[in-house]
Write an enzyme that holds these catalytic residues in place. Structure first.
Site, PDB file in Angstrom:
ATOM      1  N   VAL A 187      35.924  45.008  34.349  1.00 23.70           N
ATOM      2  CA  VAL A 187      37.120  44.546  35.055  1.00 23.70           C
ATOM      3  C   VAL A 187      37.464  43.096  34.748  1.00 23.70           C
ATOM      4  CG1 VAL A 187      36.809  46.216  36.935  1.00 23.70           C
ATOM      5  CG2 VAL A 187      35.878  43.883  37.173  1.00 23.70           C
ATOM      6  N   ASN A 243      36.656  47.680  44.115  1.00 18.69           N
ATOM      7  CA  ASN A 243      35.331  47.507  44.696  1.00 18.69           C
ATOM      8  C   ASN A 243      34.376  46.680  43.845  1.00 18.69           C
ATOM      9  OD1 ASN A 243      32.866  48.411  46.344  1.00 18.69           O
ATOM     10  ND2 ASN A 243      32.413  49.314  44.345  1.00 18.69           N
ATOM     11  N   TYR A 267      30.488  33.183  46.177  1.00 25.66           N
ATOM     12  CA  TYR A 267      30.833  34.479  46.783  1.00 25.66           C
ATOM     13  C   TYR A 267      31.830  34.284  47.921  1.00 25.66           C
ATOM     14  CZ  TYR A 267      30.143  39.219  48.567  1.00 25.66           C
ATOM     15  OH  TYR A 267      30.334  40.517  48.981  1.00 25.66           O
ATOM     16  N   LYS A 271      35.715  35.743  48.082  1.00 24.20           N
ATOM     17  CA  LYS A 271      36.192  36.703  49.077  1.00 24.20           C
ATOM     18  C   LYS A 271      37.330  36.135  49.912  1.00 24.20           C
ATOM     19  CE  LYS A 271      33.578  40.049  47.793  1.00 24.20           C
ATOM     20  NZ  LYS A 271      34.178  41.255  47.171  1.00 24.20           N
TER      21      LYS A 271
END
Length: 263
Positions: A74, A100, A168, A172
């Site tokens: 991806v 995902n 992270y 997000k």
């Protein structure tokens, strides 16, 4: 990259619902793919590792379900384009994307974090999500009937960080902004967007948390976990809704984990 045998799955019919799950080879992605297959979707399985994708495709076929494994990176625009070219050429449409695929980074002080690790997390969790959402948006906008649903895998870290998780947590938070932008920009085209924020789903990657995780007060403690099937149930609930209705944000978490009141 070799494309799958075009004779392995029949062409899409108007009543056929087509779903794409990235990171489908294991963990949450695999659980969601299995749930969507059970609900009658034809599921395109994307991920970096060919073997688990093909194993899931074969498992689905043995159960009379339709799945198509398409190995994909991806973070690579050409790989994502090839994935969506396959979907459009084979089925002519896409009804659901579960965005995902994601990675994490070691919990170290920010100044000790290698820059390559930062770029890896951002490239997968932000750029990878954008590339897949962008391609899905284009296909859903062109197809007839127009529209579709994009569900992004967020995290409770989109709300509150754990110690030493800057890459992270930042990634997000970016997903949250992208989800809202998709929800707004998709209105004119019957494209709806959701984000599911997951806390402590038990997978091979998260199993270590049962043995101890660094807490905000500096201690290390094991945390309660939940089965990944509960995440799949949540995604299936959103996927079953008509495009006239949406769950913009949903948090699915182990009930007793330290999120509410974290820190």
């Amino acid at each position: 990259m070799n494309h799958p045998n075009p004779l392995s799955i029949p062409s899409s019919t108007p009543s056929e619902r087509i779903a794409l799950v990235t990171g489908a080879g294991s963990g949450i992605g695999r659980a969601v793919a299995l749930g969507l297959l059970a609900d009658g979707f034809t599921v395109v399985l994307a991920g970096r590792r060919t073997e688990p994708l093909q194993a899931l495709e074969q498992q689905a076929a043995a159960q009379g379900q339709a799945a198509l494994a398409v190995p994909t990176d991806v973070t690579d625009p050409a790989s994502v384009q090839a994935l969506f070219d396959t979907i459009e050429g084979r089925f002519g449409r896409l009804d659901l994307l579960f965005n995902n695929a994601g990675v994490n980074a070691p919990a170290v002080p920010m100044d000790e974090l290698p820059l390559d690790t930062w770029f890896s997390v951002i490239n997968t969790n932000v750029t990878g999500v954008f590339l897949c959402a962008r391609a899905a948006f284009g296909l859903m906008r062109r197809q007839a009937p127009q529209g579709g649903r994009i569900i992004n895998n967020g995290s409770i870290s989109a709300h509150t960080p754990r110690p030493f998780t800057a890459p992270y947590t930042a990634s997000k938070h970016a997903v949250s902004g992208l989800t809202k932008a998709l929800a707004l920009d998709g209105r004119a085209y019957r494209i709806v967007a959701s984000q599911i924020d997951i806390g402590n789903a038990l997978t091979d990657l998260s199993e270590r948390m049962t043995r101890g995780v660094l807490q905000a007060n500096g201690t290390t403690a094991p945390e309660p976990m939940m089965d990944a099937s509960h995440v799949a149930q949540a995604v299936r609930h959103i996927a079953a809704m008509p495009l006239e209705a949406n769950v913009l944000h949903m948090t699915v978490m182990a009930s007793a984990m330290p999120f509410v009141g974290r820190g």
